[in-house]
Design a protein around this motif. Structure first.
Motif, PDB file in Angstrom:
ATOM      1  N   TYR B 197       0.825  -1.208   0.000  1.00  0.00           N
ATOM      2  CA  TYR B 197       0.000   0.000   0.000  1.00  0.00           C
ATOM      3  C   TYR B 197       0.856   1.253   0.000  1.00  0.00           C
ATOM      4  O   TYR B 197       0.478   2.260  -0.583  1.00  0.00           O
ATOM      5  N   ILE B 198       2.030   1.159   0.649  1.00  0.00           N
ATOM      6  CA  ILE B 198       2.950   2.298   0.608  1.00  0.00           C
ATOM      7  C   ILE B 198       3.345   2.583  -0.841  1.00  0.00           C
ATOM      8  O   ILE B 198       3.319   3.722  -1.299  1.00  0.00           O
ATOM      9  N   VAL B 199       3.658   1.494  -1.562  1.00  0.00           N
ATOM     10  CA  VAL B 199       4.064   1.663  -2.960  1.00  0.00           C
ATOM     11  C   VAL B 199       2.918   2.238  -3.795  1.00  0.00           C
ATOM     12  O   VAL B 199       3.113   3.137  -4.619  1.00  0.00           O
ATOM     13  N   VAL B 243      -8.729   0.209  -0.294  1.00  0.00           N
ATOM     14  CA  VAL B 243      -9.880  -0.305   0.448  1.00  0.00           C
ATOM     15  C   VAL B 243     -10.385  -1.598  -0.193  1.00  0.00           C
ATOM     16  O   VAL B 243     -10.624  -2.597   0.498  1.00  0.00           O
ATOM     17  N   ILE B 244     -10.480  -1.607  -1.510  1.00  0.00           N
ATOM     18  CA  ILE B 244     -11.013  -2.787  -2.191  1.00  0.00           C
ATOM     19  C   ILE B 244     -10.055  -3.969  -2.076  1.00  0.00           C
ATOM     20  O   ILE B 244     -10.462  -5.083  -1.746  1.00  0.00           O
ATOM     21  N   ILE B 245      -8.760  -3.718  -2.318  1.00  0.00           N
ATOM     22  CA  ILE B 245      -7.798  -4.822  -2.235  1.00  0.00           C
ATOM     23  C   ILE B 245      -7.795  -5.404  -0.822  1.00  0.00           C
ATOM     24  O   ILE B 245      -7.813  -6.622  -0.645  1.00  0.00           O
ATOM     25  N   SER B 246      -7.817  -4.533   0.211  1.00  0.00           N
ATOM     26  CA  SER B 246      -7.755  -5.117   1.555  1.00  0.00           C
ATOM     27  C   SER B 246      -9.074  -5.798   1.927  1.00  0.00           C
ATOM     28  O   SER B 246      -9.068  -6.741   2.707  1.00  0.00           O
ATOM     29  N   GLY B 249      -8.877  -9.127   0.341  1.00  0.00           N
ATOM     30  CA  GLY B 249      -7.915  -9.875   1.142  1.00  0.00           C
ATOM     31  C   GLY B 249      -8.536 -10.373   2.442  1.00  0.00           C
ATOM     32  O   GLY B 249      -8.309 -11.503   2.858  1.00  0.00           O
ATOM     33  N   GLY B 250      -9.306  -9.520   3.087  1.00  0.00           N
ATOM     34  CA  GLY B 250      -9.947  -9.897   4.351  1.00  0.00           C
ATOM     35  C   GLY B 250     -10.908 -11.063   4.171  1.00  0.00           C
ATOM     36  O   GLY B 250     -10.925 -12.002   4.973  1.00  0.00           O
ATOM     37  N   PHE B 251     -11.667 -11.032   3.095  1.00  0.00           N
ATOM     38  CA  PHE B 251     -12.609 -12.119   2.838  1.00  0.00           C
ATOM     39  C   PHE B 251     -11.885 -13.394   2.391  1.00  0.00           C
ATOM     40  O   PHE B 251     -12.485 -14.455   2.366  1.00  0.00           O
ATOM     41  N   SER B 252     -10.627 -13.259   1.991  1.00  0.00           N
ATOM     42  CA  SER B 252      -9.862 -14.436   1.569  1.00  0.00           C
ATOM     43  C   SER B 252      -8.981 -14.981   2.676  1.00  0.00           C
ATOM     44  O   SER B 252      -8.229 -15.926   2.453  1.00  0.00           O
ATOM     45  N   LEU B 253      -9.038 -14.369   3.844  1.00  0.00           N
ATOM     46  CA  LEU B 253      -8.183 -14.760   4.962  1.00  0.00           C
ATOM     47  C   LEU B 253      -8.268 -16.267   5.203  1.00  0.00           C
ATOM     48  O   LEU B 253      -9.343 -16.814   5.412  1.00  0.00           O
TER      49      LEU B 253
END
Lengths: 274, 317
Positions: B197-199, B243-246, B249-253
């Protein structure tokens, strides 16, 4: 003036502190994998009793070398296949004219929106039907083409001058030759981007191998390390766990150290497409 | 085209138009051939799509109405899977856990990554080194990160509690209390993904036109005001993306709770995908697992759609 200097120092101190929180854990892991068990739970990275004992235990208990070669095989096959096939499709979508081209492009965009949770179980049943469980096919074939790769290649190939392609066609070059001999050499950055992303994702993938492979000789490295850490075979020896984790980390970190800029640039493009 | 040769090789005007005509014919012929080649080139994708996307999509629609343990025959049960799902406390629990994860992970991620990116965007030395350091956990397997943090989080021997007791604070049961376990995993995930996200933010920040800041400075706006009034609106697309990527990611945990807590204590870290995995590969309930996956897919698309509506704004630049 002094205020400015103090500010500058503070700036670098904060950044260095942040960088340490990102690097130190991995150094701690490296140290922990070499330290005797009782010395692991402290902050020090040094010890007088360093030994490779934990690594010996790992090599003794699980066929991790075999798993390493499985991972190499799977990741390189998938990456090579994605580069070849995705660039073929990307080339067709950007430089060849045929009916249904836009439809295929729309379909590809649509597939990128499908959450994998929807197709995970049906895909597994398909692999079972093919009799592919516990084979490399299960790990490689479902990843052989990649929508992200197609889109990136399509975008990139659009910028290749038409004259170049026409000239090659007049000279009697087939389209495959044009793609691999003329377009590829001009598209190294795109190839590197897709290659790095696909390789890294395949190398680190663990859910899918856990689902389709139960046989130890076919397991990939992250899968084997996972089962080793979760299962009872570690006998709660932290050092051994860390040694296994270290062995999983080293290959990708070595690659990362060499291609750091490319890694970061590649991942930045993944974001931009969204 | 070859460079102009000696006089005698230069064709006359008539010949030239002839050659041009034949060239055009040749190209036209090739284009028609391109039609066929086009199909040939996309055919691997079409086969791939039919097998690994279209078939699973269609079959998922069959599977969700059946009971199937993958060994025996499939049995039609109508909407039973969905009715059971609605009454399954763990289904709701896994969704609630995911929301706990997201509520902590997303804001933390955005604030920390944005601060770091803003710092790296200053005129500075060693930018490449710092960026590379922050990015390191992104390339490393989640399995490794989880094994590592499991040691840090250990209640008795972990480094975090050693740190806390050192400065006179009580130990925190990071992974052993139902309240702390999911936030602990969210914290770890933030650490792991922040580099990415920094990148992304850095790329966003570098895209903000300089003249906006110059104009603001002339108007007497302070640094903070510039950040709030110019930077934040200008990088809105990146915020939406993060927001969308995380969220996805959260739903794929999966691997984090799988390795760290096995979904415990008391299912407080049971994630959606871990629950699907358990239903399918511990209890062999393929239909039930597929039904959860089906609903989950729509929940994900719904949440992302809402996020877009809420977070996305018009960009002024």
């Amino acid at each position: 003036m002094t205020g400015k200097i103090i500010k500058k120092w503070l700036f670098y101190i904060v950044l260095t502190g942040a960088a340490v929180t990102f690097i130190y854990p991995f150094l701690w892991m490296a140290a922990g994998s070499l330290k005797p068990e009782i010395e692991i739970p402290n902050f020090s990275l040094l010890s007088r009793n360093l030994s490779v004992n934990s690594y010996k235990v790992v090599l003794d208990k699980i066929p991790i070398i075999r798993a390493f070669f499985n991972s190499v095989l799977v990741a390189t096959s998938v990456t090579a296949s994605v580069l070849v096939f995705s660039s073929m499709v990307g080339y067709a979508l950007s430089r060849l004219r045929f009916r249904g081209r836009e439809l295929i492009f729309t379909v590809i965009l649509f597939t990128m929106m499908i959450p994998f949770q929807l197709t995970l179980i049906p895909l597994y049943t398909l692999i079972v039907k093919f009799g592919w469980t516990d084979t490399y096919w299960a790990l490689i074939v479902p990843y052989m083409i990649n929508a992200f790769g197609i889109l990136l290649f399509r975008q990139y190939f659009k910028a290749v001058p038409q004259d170049l392609i026409d000239a090659a066609r007049v000279d009697g070059c087939g389209e495959l030759r044009i793609l691999f001999r003329i377009i590829w050499p001009l598209s190294v950055p795109a190839l590197v981007t897709v290659g790095i992303i696909v390789f890294m994702m395949t190398w680190n993938e663990v859910l899918w191998p856990l689902i389709v492979v139960r046989k130890e000789t076919i397991m990939t490295m992250p899968q084997m390390v996972t089962l080793f850490a979760v299962g009872g075979r570690v006998e709660s020896q932290v050092g051994v766990k860390l040694a296994a984790a270290m062995m999983l980390t080293l290959p990708i970190v070595i690659v990362y150290l060499f291609f750091q800029r490319h890694f970061i640039a590649s991942m930045a493009t993944t974001g931009l497409k969204g | 085209m070859p460079p102009n040769g000696p006089e005698r090789f230069c064709p006359g005007d008539k010949d030239r138009s002839k050659i041009a005509k034949s060239l055009r014919m040749k190209i036209k012929h090739k284009i028609e051939k391109g039609n066929r080649v086009g199909y040939l080139f996309v055919s691997p994708y079409i086969i791939f799509f039919l097998l690994f996307t279209a078939y699973p999509l269609i079959f998922s629609f069959v599977l969700i109405f059946h009971k199937w343990n993958i060994i025996g025959p499939m049995r039609w049960v109508g909407l039973d899977n969905f009715i059971t799902l609605i009454h399954d406390a763990l289904f709701w629990k896994s969704l609630a856990n995911t929301f706990i994860f997201l509520v902590i992970h997303i804001p933390l991620q955005i604030v920390l990554a944005l601060i770091a990116a803003e710092m790296l965007n200053q005129k500075m030395r060693l930018r490449v080194f710092f960026r590379g350091a922050f990015f390191l956990p992104v390339v490393i397997s989640g399995v490794v990160v989880t094994i590592l943090w499991q040691q840090f989080y250990s209640t008795d021997t972990g480094l975090f509690n050693a740190l806390l007791t050192h400065i006179g604070l009580p130990r925190v049961p990071w992974l052993t209390s139902t309240k702390a376990a999911m936030p602990s995993i969210a914290l770890m995930a933030t650490w792991k993904n922040m580099g990415l996200y920094i990148v992304l933010f850095l790329a966003g920040l570098q895209g903000v036109p300089r003249y906006l800041y110059e104009a603001a400075e002339i108007d007497g706006a302070g640094k903070l005001q510039q950040f709030l009034k110019i930077t934040i609106p200008a990088i809105n697309p990146t915020v939406v993306l993060v927001v969308i990527i995380s969220t996805i990611g959260g739903f794929s945990l999966f691997i984090e709770p799988y390795v760290m807590t096995q979904g415990g204590p008391l299912n407080s870290t049971m994630s959606c995908v871990l629950y699907i995995y358990k239903q399918a590969f511990t209890f062999y309930k393929m239909g039930y697992a597929a039904a959860f996956g089906f609903i989950l897919a729509f929940i994900i698309l719904g949440v992302v759609w809402v996020q877009r509506k809420v977070v996305e704004t018009e960009v002024y630049t």
